[in-house]
Design a protein around this motif. Structure first.
Motif, PDB file in Angstrom:
ATOM      1  N   UNK A  79      27.354   3.818  -9.224  1.00  0.00           N
ATOM      2  CA  UNK A  79      26.190   4.705  -9.293  1.00  0.00           C
ATOM      3  C   UNK A  79      25.848   5.010 -10.716  1.00  0.00           C
ATOM      4  N   UNK A  80      24.721   5.632 -10.973  1.00  0.00           N
ATOM      5  CA  UNK A  80      23.746   6.045  -9.963  1.00  0.00           C
ATOM      6  C   UNK A  80      22.888   4.882  -9.498  1.00  0.00           C
ATOM      7  N   UNK A  81      22.206   5.068  -8.383  1.00  0.00           N
ATOM      8  CA  UNK A  81      21.357   4.023  -7.854  1.00  0.00           C
ATOM      9  C   UNK A  81      20.062   4.605  -7.339  1.00  0.00           C
ATOM     10  N   UNK A  82      19.103   3.722  -7.090  1.00  0.00           N
ATOM     11  CA  UNK A  82      17.830   4.140  -6.509  1.00  0.00           C
ATOM     12  C   UNK A  82      17.177   2.924  -5.890  1.00  0.00           C
ATOM     13  N   UNK A  83      16.746   3.031  -4.643  1.00  0.00           N
ATOM     14  CA  UNK A  83      16.195   1.884  -3.936  1.00  0.00           C
ATOM     15  C   UNK A  83      14.889   2.160  -3.228  1.00  0.00           C
ATOM     16  N   UNK A 108      12.962  -3.348  -0.382  1.00  0.00           N
ATOM     17  CA  UNK A 108      13.504  -2.337  -1.295  1.00  0.00           C
ATOM     18  C   UNK A 108      13.545  -2.914  -2.715  1.00  0.00           C
ATOM     19  N   UNK A 109      13.496  -2.023  -3.687  1.00  0.00           N
ATOM     20  CA  UNK A 109      13.546  -2.407  -5.091  1.00  0.00           C
ATOM     21  C   UNK A 109      14.681  -1.641  -5.753  1.00  0.00           C
ATOM     22  N   UNK A 110      15.606  -2.354  -6.368  1.00  0.00           N
ATOM     23  CA  UNK A 110      16.707  -1.696  -7.071  1.00  0.00           C
ATOM     24  C   UNK A 110      16.231  -1.253  -8.456  1.00  0.00           C
ATOM     25  N   UNK A 111      15.872   0.021  -8.594  1.00  0.00           N
ATOM     26  CA  UNK A 111      15.498   0.505  -9.917  1.00  0.00           C
ATOM     27  C   UNK A 111      16.656   0.340 -10.890  1.00  0.00           C
ATOM     28  N   UNK A 112      17.891   0.438 -10.371  1.00  0.00           N
ATOM     29  CA  UNK A 112      19.068   0.340 -11.225  1.00  0.00           C
ATOM     30  C   UNK A 112      19.388  -1.100 -11.600  1.00  0.00           C
ATOM     31  N   UNK A 113      18.606  -2.034 -11.151  1.00  0.00           N
ATOM     32  CA  UNK A 113      18.833  -3.419 -11.563  1.00  0.00           C
ATOM     33  C   UNK A 113      17.603  -3.988 -12.250  1.00  0.00           C
ATOM     34  N   UNK A 136       0.781  -1.238   0.000  1.00  0.00           N
ATOM     35  CA  UNK A 136       0.000   0.000   0.000  1.00  0.00           C
ATOM     36  C   UNK A 136       0.814   1.290   0.000  1.00  0.00           C
ATOM     37  N   UNK A 137       2.097   1.232   0.311  1.00  0.00           N
ATOM     38  CA  UNK A 137       2.890   2.458   0.414  1.00  0.00           C
ATOM     39  C   UNK A 137       4.298   2.215  -0.099  1.00  0.00           C
ATOM     40  N   UNK A 138       4.951   3.292  -0.539  1.00  0.00           N
ATOM     41  CA  UNK A 138       6.337   3.190  -0.986  1.00  0.00           C
ATOM     42  C   UNK A 138       7.075   4.478  -0.652  1.00  0.00           C
ATOM     43  N   UNK A 139       8.285   4.325  -0.139  1.00  0.00           N
ATOM     44  CA  UNK A 139       9.185   5.458   0.090  1.00  0.00           C
ATOM     45  C   UNK A 139      10.103   5.557  -1.113  1.00  0.00           C
ATOM     46  N   UNK A 140      10.084   6.683  -1.795  1.00  0.00           N
ATOM     47  CA  UNK A 140      10.834   6.828  -3.043  1.00  0.00           C
ATOM     48  C   UNK A 140      12.238   7.386  -2.849  1.00  0.00           C
ATOM     49  N   UNK A 141      12.535   7.954  -1.688  1.00  0.00           N
ATOM     50  CA  UNK A 141      13.785   8.709  -1.533  1.00  0.00           C
ATOM     51  C   UNK A 141      15.068   7.889  -1.379  1.00  0.00           C
ATOM     52  N   UNK A 142      15.052   6.618  -0.923  1.00  0.00           N
ATOM     53  CA  UNK A 142      16.320   5.889  -0.779  1.00  0.00           C
ATOM     54  C   UNK A 142      17.131   5.854  -2.070  1.00  0.00           C
ATOM     55  N   UNK A 183      16.817   8.333 -12.407  1.00  0.00           N
ATOM     56  CA  UNK A 183      16.452   6.925 -12.239  1.00  0.00           C
ATOM     57  C   UNK A 183      14.947   6.730 -12.331  1.00  0.00           C
ATOM     58  N   UNK A 184      14.203   7.679 -11.761  1.00  0.00           N
ATOM     59  CA  UNK A 184      12.745   7.584 -11.816  1.00  0.00           C
ATOM     60  C   UNK A 184      12.257   7.621 -13.272  1.00  0.00           C
ATOM     61  N   UNK A 185      12.832   8.552 -14.049  1.00  0.00           N
ATOM     62  CA  UNK A 185      12.400   8.690 -15.440  1.00  0.00           C
ATOM     63  C   UNK A 185      12.726   7.425 -16.222  1.00  0.00           C
ATOM     64  N   UNK A 186      13.932   6.909 -16.071  1.00  0.00           N
ATOM     65  CA  UNK A 186      14.333   5.710 -16.804  1.00  0.00           C
ATOM     66  C   UNK A 186      13.449   4.516 -16.427  1.00  0.00           C
TER      67      UNK A 186
END
Length: 523
Positions: free
Chosen positions: A308-312, A293-298, A153-159, A363-366
């Motif tokens: 880097x860059x990374x996003x989790x 956590x979800x590795x957007x970069x993976x 139900x929720x996600x923290x986008x800042x990590x 990372x968000x855009x990609x």
């Protein structure tokens, strides 16, 4: 006068490439390149600026009194230096990238184009929110995709990375324990042997005591050991479990594990670094996960080579959602997006702020571009293809190498060194792969497997490319099984040869020094 009817010989003379020495040090179009210190001089510069007049130094007594000793390069020297270095690097654009556990994924150039669009590539985090409504809407839409794919139900986008996402999840767990009055009593965090190495480090960073859970012969959590550790449940804060785990295996008892942890009063943190193996097939929220956590970069396309860059982003269950960090995006009734940045009012139970701003916009855009271009069915197929490719490699090589565990794997195939002859080690096989033109696989990890070789081909490789890689590794594996001592000197064809490991570890050369002129003359 008669004409020569024989003609000039045109067939090349056959000479061993290894026997050819070149004056320049280059070999064909592969340029030799020295260190910057060896090609640059203090007198050379690519930029010639006049000395400023009338400008007083504000450095005071800390102004430098001696030269830096850094080399100067002209503009062509600098460009050529880095271009030549790039030609010695390995990339997924060149060939199959078998590195396991955190592999570089497919990186469509479309995603890069989207990330550089005006409004995404040139915005500033301190702009008024009214001027970045499109960016906030993109973050909100990406968050919706992540919540849908995980059924959370929720996600923290800042990590900013996977380990940062772990920190976020555990801080939320700690805050939840504090809120219910268990902050001082529940300090024990259970961590399986097959978890990622950052898991116990993150738990310790958050003030928890790490209690290791053994792995069984199938490479999964030993349920008997877990139940024994839960007999005294009053101090259990939760469990940190990687699924699929670092052995490339799905935890078949994961639902029971979640139920046991919740019954004991703890929370279930799942390391989602390997989410790319189950996207569209399994929703972590359905498994009883409280944070992941979800590795957007993976999982969602952006390579993370070079640190880097990374996003989790970290998804949270209903139990942990109130404790999510700020800032987060909300959409008001009038359709305006805004950031909630205070830990009072709307975010009164939040554990606080993790980072100065909201996360890695590029990372968000990609990631969203990757999701929209694939669609839900395409994301599912990418996961299925990743698993198929890994199982194909395991099937191709299991007759010459030693699979660490029986049965099918998930997104990565894991082998032990049991097939090697005495004296041949995992590192020798990995170095020989360089001579075949491939980046080595992950070596000696996970630690639960002796001489581990972890291979993750990713979803993008064709059968022809997988066969080409398997042919090369099969050849090396046969040599290793036969005790071929030439493997100990590999790589032979790389720009840099193998170091003396003992000497490099005990007498490391950590800075460049000009060669002794007298020694050079003597040589």
């Amino acid at each position: 006068m008669t004409m020569n009817s024989t003609g000039r010989p045109t067939a090349p003379t056959s000479v061993s490439a290894a026997a050819i020495e070149t004056v320049s040090g280059s070999r064909g179009l592969l340029q030799h390149e020295d260190l910057l210190f060896e090609i640059g001089t203090p007198e050379t510069t690519g930029v010639d600026l006049p000395k400023p007049k009338g400008l007083k130094s504000r450095l005071g007594g800390v102004a430098r009194k001696v030269d830096t000793g850094l080399p100067g390069l002209s503009e062509p020297q600098a460009v050529r230096h880095y271009m030549r270095l790039s030609q010695k690097n390995y990339a997924i654009d060149l060939g199959l990238f078998p590195l396991g556990s955190c592999t570089m994924k497919h990186n469509p150039r479309l995603n890069e184009k989207m990330a550089r669009l005006p409004g995404f590539g040139d915005i500033h985090p301190l702009q008024p929110q009214a001027t970045v409504q499109g960016a906030l809407e993109l973050i909100d839409e990406l968050a919706t995709w992540l919540k849908t794919l995980t059924n959370m139900p929720a996600v923290a986008m800042s990590p900013k990375a996977g380990a940062h996402g772990e920190l976020c999840g555990l801080l939320a767990i700690r805050q939840a324990l504090i809120a219910r009055g268990d902050g001082e009593t529940r300090k024990r965090m259970l961590v399986p042997e097959s978890a990622h190495g950052t898991n116990p480090a993150t738990a310790a960073q958050c003030g928890f005591i790490v209690d290791e859970i053994k792995a069984n012969k199938r490479g999964r959590v030993d349920m008997a050991d877990l139940k024994a550790k839960l007999e005294k449940s009053e101090d259990v804060a939760g469990i940190m479990l990687t699924n699929p785990n670092t052995c490339g295996l799905f935890e078949t008892d994961i639902r029971e594990i979640a139920d046991l942890i919740h019954k004991a009063g703890g929370y279930f943190y799942c390391d989602g670094a390997n989410f790319n193996a189950i996207v569209g097939r399994v929703r972590p929220g359905d498994l009883g996960v409280d944070a992941m956590h979800i590795n957007l970069h993976k999982t969602f396309s952006t390579p993370h080579g070079g640190g880097g860059p990374g996003s989790g982003p970290t998804v949270l269950s209903e139990a942990l959602a109130p404790f999510a960090p700020v800032p987060f995006v909300v959409k008001d009734e009038d359709g305006i997006f805004r950031l909630v940045e205070q830990v009072d009012g709307e975010a009164s139970e939040s554990f606080g702020r993790m980072v100065a701003f909201h996360g890695q916009m590029g990372m968000f855009v990609r990631a969203l571009a990757y999701m929209l271009s694939h669609g839900a069915d395409g994301l599912k197929q990418a996961a299925e293809d990743a698993v198929l490719n890994a199982n194909y490699i395991q099937a191709r090589l299991k007759h010459v190498m030693s699979p660490a565990f029986d049965g099918y794997c998930m997104h990565e195939a894991l082998f032990s060194d049991a097939f090697t002859a005495d004296g041949i080690e995992t590192i020798d096989i990995a170095k020989a792969l360089i001579d075949e033109g491939y980046h080595p696989m992950t070596m000696y990890f996970p630690l639960v497997v002796h001489g581990a070789m972890l291979i993750e081909p990713t979803e993008t490789e064709s059968k022809a490319e997988l066969d080409r890689f398997c042919d090369a590794l099969e050849s090396i594996a046969r040599r290793a099984a036969q005790g071929d001592d030439t493997l100990k000197g590999a790589p032979y064809l790389a720009p840099a040869k193998r170091l003396d490991e003992t000497r490099a570890a005990r007498k490391p050369v950590l800075k460049w020094a000009a060669p002794d002129a007298s020694k050079v003359a003597a040589e």
